[in-house]
Design a protein around this motif. Sequence first.
Motif, PDB file in Angstrom:
ATOM      1  N   GLU A  23      44.558  34.461  37.477  1.00  9.59           N
ATOM      2  CA  GLU A  23      45.266  35.521  37.994  1.00  9.59           C
ATOM      3  C   GLU A  23      45.045  36.655  36.746  1.00  9.59           C
ATOM      4  N   ARG A  24      43.877  36.737  36.092  1.00 13.58           N
ATOM      5  CA  ARG A  24      43.704  37.811  34.989  1.00 13.58           C
ATOM      6  C   ARG A  24      42.593  38.670  35.506  1.00 13.58           C
ATOM      7  N   ASP A  25      42.872  39.112  36.593  1.00 16.08           N
ATOM      8  CA  ASP A  25      41.701  39.903  37.376  1.00 16.08           C
ATOM      9  C   ASP A  25      41.164  41.088  36.612  1.00 16.08           C
ATOM     10  N   ASP A  26      42.043  41.506  35.859  1.00 14.31           N
ATOM     11  CA  ASP A  26      41.198  42.814  35.064  1.00 14.31           C
ATOM     12  C   ASP A  26      40.579  42.283  33.959  1.00 14.31           C
ATOM     13  N   LEU A  29      37.122  41.236  35.414  1.00  6.89           N
ATOM     14  CA  LEU A  29      36.377  42.115  35.999  1.00  6.89           C
ATOM     15  C   LEU A  29      35.535  42.606  34.599  1.00  6.89           C
ATOM     16  N   ALA A  52      37.095  39.979  41.919  1.00  6.02           N
ATOM     17  CA  ALA A  52      38.023  40.618  41.005  1.00  6.02           C
ATOM     18  C   ALA A  52      38.421  42.330  41.496  1.00  6.02           C
ATOM     19  N   TRP A  53      37.520  42.719  42.075  1.00  5.21           N
ATOM     20  CA  TRP A  53      37.786  44.017  42.632  1.00  5.21           C
ATOM     21  C   TRP A  53      38.727  43.828  43.768  1.00  5.21           C
ATOM     22  N   LYS A  54      38.684  42.901  44.719  1.00  5.23           N
ATOM     23  CA  LYS A  54      39.370  42.569  45.731  1.00  5.23           C
ATOM     24  C   LYS A  54      40.915  42.296  45.346  1.00  5.23           C
ATOM     25  N   GLY A  55      40.876  41.469  44.019  1.00  5.60           N
ATOM     26  CA  GLY A  55      42.364  41.301  43.603  1.00  5.60           C
ATOM     27  C   GLY A  55      42.897  42.447  42.933  1.00  5.60           C
ATOM     28  N   LEU A  56      42.017  43.542  42.552  1.00  8.82           N
ATOM     29  CA  LEU A  56      42.742  44.559  41.913  1.00  8.82           C
ATOM     30  C   LEU A  56      42.866  45.521  42.806  1.00  8.82           C
ATOM     31  N   ASP A  57      42.778  45.432  44.171  1.00  9.24           N
ATOM     32  CA  ASP A  57      42.901  46.049  45.419  1.00  9.24           C
ATOM     33  C   ASP A  57      42.226  47.069  45.463  1.00  9.24           C
ATOM     34  N   ASP A  58      40.985  46.999  45.291  1.00  6.78           N
ATOM     35  CA  ASP A  58      39.913  48.190  45.469  1.00  6.78           C
ATOM     36  C   ASP A  58      38.898  47.738  46.524  1.00  6.78           C
TER      37      ASP A  58
END
Length: 75
Positions: A23-26, A29, A52-58
């Motif tokens: 859960e370290r999406d940034d 990325l 990763a982008w999905k996890g960062l809500d983009d």
Amino acid sequence: LSPQDPRLAVWRTLLAGQLLLAERDDEALVEAHAAIEADPAFAPAWLVLATAWKGLDDPAAADAALGQARRLQPG
């Protein structure tokens, strides 16, 4: 990781995937982008980038990355 390793994209993609699991999406990325820089034609890197982008809500960036993965590896 050696910058001369011909499998650098594979290793960076695997690292990015593990970062996603943690859960370290940034950070995932960053590694996914590094994998793509190492080999822009490596479709799995684009899939990890999309995740990763999905996890960062983009969702727009996620869709773009997924589209690139599909272009590189249809089906």
